[in-house]
Write a protein that holds these residues in place. Structure first.
Motif, PDB file in Angstrom:
ATOM      1  N   LEU A   1      76.690  48.897  15.053  1.00  8.06           N
ATOM      2  CA  LEU A   1      77.018  50.306  15.296  1.00  8.06           C
ATOM      3  C   LEU A   1      77.665  50.966  14.081  1.00  8.06           C
ATOM      4  O   LEU A   1      77.742  52.188  14.022  1.00  8.06           O
ATOM      5  CB  LEU A   1      77.960  50.442  16.496  1.00  8.06           C
ATOM      6  CG  LEU A   1      77.323  50.739  17.846  1.00  8.06           C
ATOM      7  CD1 LEU A   1      76.295  49.724  18.244  1.00  8.06           C
ATOM      8  CD2 LEU A   1      78.384  50.881  18.907  1.00  8.06           C
ATOM      9  N   GLY A   2      78.137  50.175  13.122  1.00  6.46           N
ATOM     10  CA  GLY A   2      78.720  50.746  11.918  1.00  6.46           C
ATOM     11  C   GLY A   2      80.161  50.368  11.640  1.00  6.46           C
ATOM     12  O   GLY A   2      80.754  50.841  10.675  1.00  6.46           O
ATOM     13  N   TRP A   3      80.759  49.529  12.472  1.00  5.68           N
ATOM     14  CA  TRP A   3      82.123  49.068  12.238  1.00  5.68           C
ATOM     15  C   TRP A   3      82.103  47.967  11.180  1.00  5.68           C
ATOM     16  O   TRP A   3      81.125  47.235  11.050  1.00  5.68           O
ATOM     17  CB  TRP A   3      82.734  48.542  13.531  1.00  5.68           C
ATOM     18  CG  TRP A   3      82.888  49.619  14.573  1.00  5.68           C
ATOM     19  CD1 TRP A   3      81.915  50.076  15.415  1.00  5.68           C
ATOM     20  CD2 TRP A   3      84.040  50.388  14.843  1.00  5.68           C
ATOM     21  NE1 TRP A   3      82.421  51.084  16.201  1.00  5.68           N
ATOM     22  CE2 TRP A   3      83.728  51.290  15.874  1.00  5.68           C
ATOM     23  CE3 TRP A   3      85.333  50.383  14.324  1.00  5.68           C
ATOM     24  CZ2 TRP A   3      84.648  52.184  16.388  1.00  5.68           C
ATOM     25  CZ3 TRP A   3      86.257  51.276  14.842  1.00  5.68           C
ATOM     26  CH2 TRP A   3      85.905  52.170  15.860  1.00  5.68           C
ATOM     27  N   GLN A   4      83.190  47.837  10.434  1.00  6.01           N
ATOM     28  CA  GLN A   4      83.329  46.773   9.448  1.00  6.01           C
ATOM     29  C   GLN A   4      84.414  45.802   9.915  1.00  6.01           C
ATOM     30  O   GLN A   4      85.423  46.215  10.475  1.00  6.01           O
ATOM     31  CB  GLN A   4      83.731  47.326   8.070  1.00  6.01           C
ATOM     32  CG  GLN A   4      82.688  48.222   7.426  1.00  6.01           C
ATOM     33  CD  GLN A   4      82.792  49.666   7.904  1.00  6.01           C
ATOM     34  OE1 GLN A   4      83.874  50.203   8.054  1.00  6.01           O
ATOM     35  NE2 GLN A   4      81.653  50.279   8.183  1.00  6.01           N
ATOM     36  N   VAL A   5      84.181  44.524   9.653  1.00  5.82           N
ATOM     37  CA  VAL A   5      85.168  43.499   9.991  1.00  5.82           C
ATOM     38  C   VAL A   5      86.193  43.436   8.857  1.00  5.82           C
ATOM     39  O   VAL A   5      85.842  43.142   7.724  1.00  5.82           O
ATOM     40  CB  VAL A   5      84.500  42.121  10.198  1.00  5.82           C
ATOM     41  CG1 VAL A   5      85.549  41.056  10.497  1.00  5.82           C
ATOM     42  CG2 VAL A   5      83.455  42.187  11.305  1.00  5.82           C
ATOM     43  N   GLU A   6      87.448  43.732   9.179  1.00  7.29           N
ATOM     44  CA  GLU A   6      88.518  43.668   8.178  1.00  7.29           C
ATOM     45  C   GLU A   6      89.249  42.342   8.210  1.00  7.29           C
ATOM     46  O   GLU A   6      89.857  41.943   7.234  1.00  7.29           O
ATOM     47  CB  GLU A   6      89.519  44.808   8.383  1.00  7.29           C
ATOM     48  CG  GLU A   6      88.980  46.155   7.995  1.00  7.29           C
ATOM     49  CD  GLU A   6      90.070  47.199   7.890  1.00  7.29           C
ATOM     50  OE1 GLU A   6      91.196  47.011   8.418  1.00  7.29           O
ATOM     51  OE2 GLU A   6      89.794  48.236   7.256  1.00  7.29           O
ATOM     52  N   TYR A   7      89.234  41.700   9.353  1.00  9.07           N
ATOM     53  CA  TYR A   7      89.890  40.399   9.522  1.00  9.07           C
ATOM     54  C   TYR A   7      89.185  39.691  10.659  1.00  9.07           C
ATOM     55  O   TYR A   7      88.754  40.326  11.622  1.00  9.07           O
ATOM     56  CB  TYR A   7      91.375  40.575   9.874  1.00  9.07           C
ATOM     57  CG  TYR A   7      92.007  39.294  10.344  1.00  9.07           C
ATOM     58  CD1 TYR A   7      92.465  38.350   9.435  1.00  9.07           C
ATOM     59  CD2 TYR A   7      92.084  38.994  11.701  1.00  9.07           C
ATOM     60  CE1 TYR A   7      93.007  37.146   9.871  1.00  9.07           C
ATOM     61  CE2 TYR A   7      92.626  37.795  12.147  1.00  9.07           C
ATOM     62  CZ  TYR A   7      93.086  36.877  11.224  1.00  9.07           C
ATOM     63  OH  TYR A   7      93.604  35.687  11.648  1.00  9.07           O
TER      64      TYR A   7
END
Length: 128
Positions: A32-38
């Motif tokens: 959907l466009g979210w990025q994994v930061e952790y």
């Protein structure tokens, strides 16, 4: 609005969202466009446009299926088309999307259920 001179001063809010299968739900949000930061084996911090939430490897049906996120988007119809095409690939379990609907509170909303049943309200404000 000026904050009170004492008391709680909120700088950020990051809700915890449950997942029946952390890998599948994480892949869904990334698509959907979210990025994994952790991430670790139990938790992932997902970010999009300066907004974040924690996706956790925890599932209680009644809790997860009563969790909702209201997310403001630029174009609810484009979001619907994008998500519908993603779901056509079949890799996201029970995830589903409904066509955009004009709501009486002034938004065009695409309702999306993630793979665990969390309900996203992707809302485009019509008065902006």
């Amino acid at each position: 609005m000026t904050p009170p001179p004492t008391g709680l001063r909120v700088r950020d809010v990051r809700p915890f969202i449950g997942a029946a299968d952390l890998a599948v739900s994480k892949a869904f949000y990334v698509a959907l466009g979210w990025q994994v930061e952790y991430e670790d084996t139990h938790l992932a911090l997902l970010a999009n446009g300066g907004h974040r939430f924690y996706l956790q490897n925890a599932y209680a049906k009644e809790w997860v299926e009563n969790t909702m996120l209201h997310v403001t988007v630029d174009d609810a119809a484009a979001a619907h088309a994008h998500i519908a095409s993603l779901l056509d690939t079949g890799g996201f379990g029970g995830a589903r999307v409904a066509p955009p609907k004009r709501e009486p509170y002034g938004a065009l909303v695409t309702y999306v259920w993630d793979p665990a049943g969390v309900l996203l309200h992707l809302a485009q404000w019509l008065d902006e």
